[in-house]
Write a protein that holds these residues in place. Structure first.
Motif, PDB file in Angstrom:
ATOM      1  N   TYR A  20       0.852  -1.199   0.000  1.00  0.00           N
ATOM      2  CA  TYR A  20       0.000   0.000   0.000  1.00  0.00           C
ATOM      3  C   TYR A  20       0.875   1.232   0.000  1.00  0.00           C
ATOM      4  N   VAL A  28       3.689  -2.642   3.690  1.00  0.00           N
ATOM      5  CA  VAL A  28       3.568  -3.972   3.103  1.00  0.00           C
ATOM      6  C   VAL A  28       2.308  -4.639   3.640  1.00  0.00           C
ATOM      7  N   SER A  49      -2.405  -9.296  14.525  1.00  0.00           N
ATOM      8  CA  SER A  49      -3.094  -8.180  13.896  1.00  0.00           C
ATOM      9  C   SER A  49      -2.107  -7.401  13.020  1.00  0.00           C
ATOM     10  N   GLY A  50      -2.536  -7.116  11.819  1.00  0.00           N
ATOM     11  CA  GLY A  50      -1.674  -6.356  10.916  1.00  0.00           C
ATOM     12  C   GLY A  50      -0.726  -7.254  10.137  1.00  0.00           C
ATOM     13  N   SER A  51      -0.887  -8.563  10.263  1.00  0.00           N
ATOM     14  CA  SER A  51       0.066  -9.443   9.592  1.00  0.00           C
ATOM     15  C   SER A  51      -0.256  -9.635   8.112  1.00  0.00           C
ATOM     16  N   GLY A  52      -1.489  -9.324   7.715  1.00  0.00           N
ATOM     17  CA  GLY A  52      -1.797  -9.388   6.286  1.00  0.00           C
ATOM     18  C   GLY A  52      -2.900 -10.359   5.920  1.00  0.00           C
ATOM     19  N   SER A  54      -6.272 -10.077   6.130  1.00  0.00           N
ATOM     20  CA  SER A  54      -7.349  -9.460   5.346  1.00  0.00           C
ATOM     21  C   SER A  54      -6.854  -9.074   3.966  1.00  0.00           C
ATOM     22  N   THR A  55      -5.597  -8.663   3.902  1.00  0.00           N
ATOM     23  CA  THR A  55      -5.051  -8.305   2.599  1.00  0.00           C
ATOM     24  C   THR A  55      -5.107  -9.505   1.659  1.00  0.00           C
TER      25      THR A  55
HETATM   26  N1  LIG Z   1      -5.776   0.308   2.620  1.00  0.00           N
HETATM   27  C1  LIG Z   1      -4.624   0.239   3.303  1.00  0.00           C
HETATM   28  N2  LIG Z   1      -3.779   1.281   3.255  1.00  0.00           N
HETATM   29  C2  LIG Z   1      -2.594   1.210   3.912  1.00  0.00           C
HETATM   30  N3  LIG Z   1      -2.213   0.184   4.626  1.00  0.00           N
HETATM   31  C3  LIG Z   1      -3.013  -0.875   4.719  1.00  0.00           C
HETATM   32  C4  LIG Z   1      -4.278  -0.891   4.054  1.00  0.00           C
HETATM   33  N4  LIG Z   1      -4.867  -2.079   4.308  1.00  0.00           N
HETATM   34  C5  LIG Z   1      -3.990  -2.763   5.112  1.00  0.00           C
HETATM   35  N5  LIG Z   1      -2.904  -2.027   5.338  1.00  0.00           N
HETATM   36  C6  LIG Z   1      -1.743  -2.443   6.116  1.00  0.00           C
HETATM   37  O1  LIG Z   1      -1.345  -3.713   5.683  1.00  0.00           O
HETATM   38  C7  LIG Z   1      -0.973  -4.513   6.766  1.00  0.00           C
HETATM   39  C8  LIG Z   1      -1.808  -5.757   6.803  1.00  0.00           C
HETATM   40  O2  LIG Z   1      -3.117  -5.420   7.158  1.00  0.00           O
HETATM   41  P1  LIG Z   1      -4.324  -6.458   7.229  1.00  0.00           P
HETATM   42  O3  LIG Z   1      -5.559  -5.705   7.405  1.00  0.00           O
HETATM   43  O4  LIG Z   1      -4.245  -7.370   6.074  1.00  0.00           O
HETATM   44  O5  LIG Z   1      -3.967  -7.216   8.559  1.00  0.00           O
HETATM   45  P2  LIG Z   1      -4.787  -8.347   9.319  1.00  0.00           P
HETATM   46  O6  LIG Z   1      -3.905  -9.489   9.459  1.00  0.00           O
HETATM   47  O7  LIG Z   1      -6.097  -8.552   8.642  1.00  0.00           O
HETATM   48  O8  LIG Z   1      -5.007  -7.669  10.735  1.00  0.00           O
HETATM   49  P3  LIG Z   1      -6.245  -7.842  11.752  1.00  0.00           P
HETATM   50  O9  LIG Z   1      -6.044  -9.170  12.401  1.00  0.00           O
HETATM   51  O10 LIG Z   1      -6.071  -6.746  12.678  1.00  0.00           O
HETATM   52  O11 LIG Z   1      -7.490  -7.779  10.930  1.00  0.00           O
HETATM   53  C9  LIG Z   1      -1.151  -3.679   8.008  1.00  0.00           C
HETATM   54  O12 LIG Z   1       0.099  -3.117   8.366  1.00  0.00           O
HETATM   55  C10 LIG Z   1      -2.070  -2.597   7.581  1.00  0.00           C
HETATM   56  O13 LIG Z   1      -1.793  -1.411   8.282  1.00  0.00           O
END
Ligand SMILES: Nc1ncnc2c1ncn2[C@@H]1O[C@H](COP(=O)(O)OP(=O)(O)OP(=O)(O)O)[C@@H](O)[C@H]1O
Ligand SMILES: [Mg+2]
Lengths: 235, 858
Positions: A20, A28, A49-52, A54-55
């Motif tokens: 991003y 990342v 949390s934040g590991s990726g 949802s990405t």
């Molecule tokens: N639209 C975005 N813009 C900038 N950064 C993003 C965006 N979406 C996710 N990120 C970043 O990418 C990384 C992965 O985020 P993601 O939401 O995939 O984490 P996650 O594992 O789903 O976390 P959680 O368990 O809290 O839901 C994080 O550092 C987040 O800040």
């Protein structure tokens, strides 16, 4: 019990990366992910949390596109699909379940469930019949005329699951589906996802912090700082 | 102090983040405030110049002696001189004159006795003391001298000591400029376009030997009311002692009524802007409920939250008002001229020198803008106050709550609309139709409150049809609008208001113009209008010389003539015109626009001199009706005649009483001719050529002693003035429509932004961009359609109120109700298109946030 893997993986990711842009630098989301998921698996995706997590799910769902790398889901090459191709993919291939349900507040339960079919221009009568069938199965038949704000969290999530199933998708993606539910309702939802996997042979990917789904998983994937640490780890 | 910091943290930062919407709202308010401010300032400029002019002219007089409809004989002066109650008196004459050698506008010439007048009015000649005294003594010593104001001297390009030739109705003569007036007192009358001369010179120049317009009086301090009554008894009965401020007061009242009407009309834009503020503040409250709950749980009082949002509204008011300053300064330039023109043609002659930045007017405009904005924020602010702290703990299902009070709102709406009926039947307060305006306000509020119900019905009824025939996007749009209740109502309300105003004004202006056209065709009929030189500007006071009348009667050009004598009169405080005219001939060529009374019978009685015909305005203002007796004094004759009919008449001031010239002469008084109009008998062949021939013949015989205008030109100029008057209205209207379009833009944009999660969900479950955009567009279409339909309905009711209540109470006239279907059919689709175009930014706003954001939990 791992189900017999078919020859073709339903999910194939190679060096999948999503970065991003943020201000001058970048963040990342996931980095160089390699992953193959066979049809009929139930994958539990874990990580801080934040590991990726949802990405990764948003890429699999065709809601977002990778920065680099290859991704193909059920034979659809998602790394360079556009517009209508992606729309068709979302309609036919995947069903999504979200942490906060995301039902449309102005539609009642039946309408919410029918929505994906109607958006895909399917026959209204046929859709209705099928939606009622699903609601029946999920124990929501007498709730069909209710609006989301009249439902409990568990009922909302079950409605969302029915909505995810209406177009018969091969792949079901659930992002933290129990996050907003108590443990009893959470268990019901996980059980449903497990049934879908075992009885209806759907491939299911669940991203979660909780351990509720562990017992049902055919496969565990741990993700850290955007990278899969032990892709082959079996539960 | 903490509150200010909280306001900065909580509200200002949020506004800064969403600066786009804030800007649109500011712009809307700014437009509204600019219109309101500049209209008020423009009318105020006319008003203050009129009042100033009248005050300087009235001077210190306590009473003014006049002879209604005519001139005072100088013979009464000895009575005044000898009476113990009288302290000072000063005779006075005025008329409009113009320079004869160079073309230019006419200006006011005032004839006074420089010695007697010192006690009444302030005027000084510039230069050192001795010199100045010398010069005004010149006025008395030397015939045909005058003194001018400095701006007039500049306009006429003439210096002190030079000579200039002046034209008057009956004469031209050369004057010497004896001096220049200092810019004070009398010199400020009529925007400085005045000249002073000695009364003897004036009388000789105008031929008014031994006659006066009026005599100003002051009384000795110890004079009792009985003494003054005694004086009145000693004077001839046909003279009247009037209050010197009567003319000023009636003029001021008329301008004020006009100001109020324009203010109300210009408030419309602000009113529409109010919807904008409401929608944005309401959005902020709805979208930030959770933050509010958190604030509450952290210890903020409900009052604090209330104030936060109220201040947000006020901030829009203040910001919009400041943004309005540059807009107003542009707009006011355009309005200044138009408004003074309208006032001059409709009510009283005004000369506007320039803009007066009255602190009061500025305070009013700031106050009204702030109040409007705060008023708009009131309801959302109260809602913010009611957010319970425990909501901070709940998982909220973001989105709309389904409307439940829609039916109750509809009942309120009906109540508001119905309450307008009895209100509109109430009489105005002091010539101002306040109950009528209140009824209009209720009408707007009623229709705005009705719109959620309408949308609900629309969504309900149309849903199955839409699904079948217009596809799923239309269906979803219908469902959304059905359930979102009061929130969209606001922008629909804005549109309803604007469309209603538009419809009503189109209907009213068209009806008005239609009726005026009819009046012009019938009552202002004739092929050539002849009056004395400068007859119009001097309001027909000077008669056509008898030798010329004799000549005119004998003109043998195959034309009938209708002579008339016009008198400027007062009925109580209400100024009107008495016109004796050659009724029989007139009725055989032209006619009246009948309002009450059987035309056949009335015509007969009129031609036999059995009674007078009065205009609707005169009837409304005086309360006289058919069968009542009209009484007045004209040039010493007392007149008592029954009213035989009421007609529509739209001349300046509006009030007019017609009587047969022949019978006036036989029964009361031998009138002269103020003017005459010719009707060619043979209508078969072209008239234009014969009109010019007649005109040339008259010029050949009497030179420029008479002013002439062809009937065609006169009628065209009346209609042109009409159109110019309403040009202002049209501009105000377009601005209101523009603000309403901004309203559509904000609402839809807000509807898109606050639903970004829902839209993303749609996308995630298989909706295409196309479908989602189509849905937004359908929503816009429904809003616009509902706004337009309700606006149309509201507009027709409003047009009735305007024609039969507002116009009647503020101007005294009504007109034939005619709907201009053509203009409506042409412009309503344009409004629809504009409103839909206003939806484009919203449609483009879809997916400014990427759909993947759906997976990021807040
Ligand atoms: N639209 C975005 N813009 C900038 N950064 C993003 C965006 N979406 C996710 N990120 C970043 O990418 C990384 C992965 O985020 P993601 O939401 O995939 O984490 P996650 O594992 O789903 O976390 P959680 O368990 O809290 O839901 C994080 O550092 C987040 O800040
Ligand atoms: Mg996540």
């Amino acid at each position: 019990m791992p189900s017999t893997p078919l020859n073709e993986p339903i999910i194939h990711a190679a060096n999948l990366t999503r970065v991003y842009p943020l201000g001058d630098g970048s963040v990342v989301g996931i980095n160089q992910v390699n992953l193959n998921v066979a049809p009929g698996e139930l994958v539990v995706l874990k990580g801080n949390s934040g590991s990726g997590k949802s990405t990764l799910l948003s890429l699999l769902a065709g809601l977002d596109r990778p920065t680099s790398g290859d991704l193909s889901v059920a034979g659809n090459n998602l790394s360079n699909s556009h517009g209508m191709d992606l729309t068709r993919f979302r309609r036919e291939v995947v069903g999504m379940v979200f942490q906060s349900f995301n039902l449309l507040p102005t539609l009642n339960v039946l309408e919410n469930v029918s929505l994906p079919a109607l958006l895909a221009d399917k026959d209204a009568e046929e859709t209705r019949r099928k939606a009622l069938e699903l609601l029946d199965w999920l124990g929501l038949k007498n709730r069909r005329d209710h609006h989301p704000d009249q439902l409990s969290g568990g009922e909302m999530q079950r409605t969302a699951i029915a909505r995810a199933l209406i177009n018969d998708p091969a792949l079901i993606l659930a992002d933290e589906p129990t996050g907003n539910l108590d443990s009893r309702n959470g268990m019901t939802v996980i059980d449903l996802l497990g049934q879908l996997n075992r009885t209806f042979k759907r491939t299911v990917v669940i991203a979660t912090h909780s351990d509720l789904a562990d017992a049902l998983a055919t496969r565990h994937i741990r993700i850290r700082d955007g990278a899969i640490t032990d892709p082959s780890c079996d539960g | 102090m903490f509150f200010l910091r909280l306001f900065r943290w909580f509200s200002l930062r949020n506004l800064r983040t969403h600066w786009g919407r804030a800007l649109v709202v500011l712009l809307g308010i700014a437009l509204g405030a600019a219109v309101f401010t500049s209209v008020r300032l423009a009318v105020h400029a006319s008003l203050s110049s009129f009042v100033r002019s009248m005050d300087f002219f009235a001077g210190t007089a306590q009473k003014v002696l006049v002879r209604p409809g005519g001139y005072l004989p100088e013979g009464v002066l000895p009575v005044l001189l000898g009476h113990p109650a009288v302290k000072d008196f000063s005779p006075l004459l005025t008329t409009y004159v113009r320079r004869s050698d160079v073309p230019g506008d006419s200006f006011l010439m005032i004839g006074i006795d420089p010695l007697l007048d010192q006690a009444f009015r302030k005027w000084r000649i510039s230069g050192d003391r001795d010199q100045a005294t010398e010069r005004w003594l010149d006025l008395i010593r030397e015939p045909y001298t005058l003194i001018l104001t400095e701006p007039l001297a500049r306009e006429l390009q003439i210096a002190s000591g030079a000579r200039l030739k002046l034209d008057h109705t009956r004469n031209s003569a050369e004057f010497r400029v004896a001096g220049i007036l200092m810019p004070e007192g009398l010199a400020l009358v009529e925007g400085g376009r005045v000249a002073l001369t000695d009364i003897a010179t004036f009388q000789e120049f105008t031929g008014l030997y031994g006659l006066l317009d009026r005599i100003d009086l002051t009384f000795k301090p110890k004079a009792t009311p009985q003494d003054i009554e005694d004086l009145a008894r000693k004077l001839p009965a046909e003279l009247e002692l009037r209050s010197p401020s009567a003319a000023r007061d009636s003029g001021t009242a008329m301008i004020r009524a006009y100001q109020l009407n324009l203010s109300v009309l210009s408030f419309a834009s602000l009113f529409v802007g109010m919807f904008l503020v409401y929608s944005l503040v309401a959005l902020n409250v709805a979208a930030r409920r959770r933050e509010l709950a958190v604030l509450r749980s952290l210890g903020a009082s409900p009052r604090t939250l209330f104030m936060l949002f109220l201040c947000e509204g006020m901030l829009f008011g203040a910001g919009g008002w400041m943004l309005a300053i540059p807009l107003s300064s542009l707009l006011v330039k355009y309005l200044l001229h138009g408004v003074s023109q309208t006032i001059s043609t409709l009510f009283v002659r005004v000369q506007v020198e320039g803009l007066v930045l009255s602190p009061l007017e500025i305070a009013i405009s700031l106050g009204v803008t702030l109040l409007t904005a705060a008023g708009a924020a009131l309801q959302p602010a109260r809602e913010a106050m009611g957010v319970p702290p425990k909501e901070a703990m709940e998982i909220s299902q973001a989105g709309v709550r389904r409307g439940h009070s829609v039916r109750r709102l509809a009942l309120w709406a009906l109540g508001c609309i119905l309450a307008g009926i009895p209100l509109s039947l109430l009489p105005g307060v002091a010539g101002v139709p306040l109950p009528g305006y209140l009824a209009i306000l209720l009408l707007f509020i009623g229709f705005a409150l009705l719109s959620p119900w309408m949308l609900e019905r629309l969504g309900q009824r149309l849903a199955p049809l839409l699904r079948r025939y217009a596809g799923i996007p239309a269906y979803l749009a219908g469902r959304y609008l059905r359930d979102c209740g009061a929130r969209t109502a606001i922008s629909v309300g804005a549109l309803i208001t604007a469309v209603a105003l538009f419809t009503a004004l189109v209907v009213m202006i068209h009806s008005f113009r239609h009726t005026v056209e009819l009046w012009v065709r019938q009552t202002v009929s004739g092929d050539l209008f002849v009056t004395t030189k400068m007859g119009q500007v001097n309001r027909f006071r000077f008669a056509i010389p008898e030798t010329i009348v004799a000549g005119l009667k004998q003109m043998d050009v195959g034309a009938d003539y209708v002579q008339s004598r016009r008198y400027q009169m007062n009925y109580g405080d209400f100024p009107y015109e008495f016109e004796a005219m050659g009724m029989e001939t007139f009725l055989s060529h032209g006619g009246f626009v009948w309002l009450k009374g059987d035309p056949q019978e009335t015509r007969l009685r009129l031609t036999q001199g059995e009674g007078v015909l009065i205009s609707e305005v005169f009837a409304t203002r005086t309360g006289l009706g058919i069968g009542d007796v009209f009484r007045t004094q004209i040039e010493g004759s007392s007149i008592e005649l029954p009213v035989v009919g009421i007609i529509r008449d739209y001349r300046t001031d509006g009030g007019v009483v017609f009587y047969s010239w022949k019978h006036f002469k036989e029964r009361f008084h031998d009138p002269q001719w103020s003017g005459v109009r010719f009707f060619f008998k043979d209508r078969a062949s072209e008239v234009g050529g014969r009109v010019s021939a007649l005109r040339n013949a008259i010029i050949q015989r009497w030179g420029d002693a008479l002013d002439m205008v062809s009937g065609k030109d006169l009628r065209e100029s009346v209609l042109r003035i009409f159109d110019e008057t309403f040009a202002i209205t049209t501009v105000l209207l377009l601005i209101a429509l523009a603000v309403a379009a901004l309203g559509i833009t904000t609402t839809l944009t807000v509807m898109v932004l606050e639903r970004s999660r829902q839209l993303s969900t749609l996308y995630a479950v298989g909706g295409s961009f196309r479908q989602i955009r189509a849905m937004i567009f359908w929503e816009a279409s429904f809003l616009v359609a509902a706004g337009e339909v309700a606006g149309l309905a509201c507009g027709f009711i409003l047009s009735y109120l305007l024609v039969y209540v507002i116009n009647r109470q503020s101007f005294g006239w009504t007109f034939l109700y005619v709907v201009d279907w053509g203009a409506l059919a042409f412009s309503l689709p344009l409004i629809i298109l504009t409103a839909l175009a206003a939806a484009v930014p919203a449609v483009r706003m879809v997916f400014r946030a990427p759909p993947a954001a759906l997976l990021r939990e807040r």
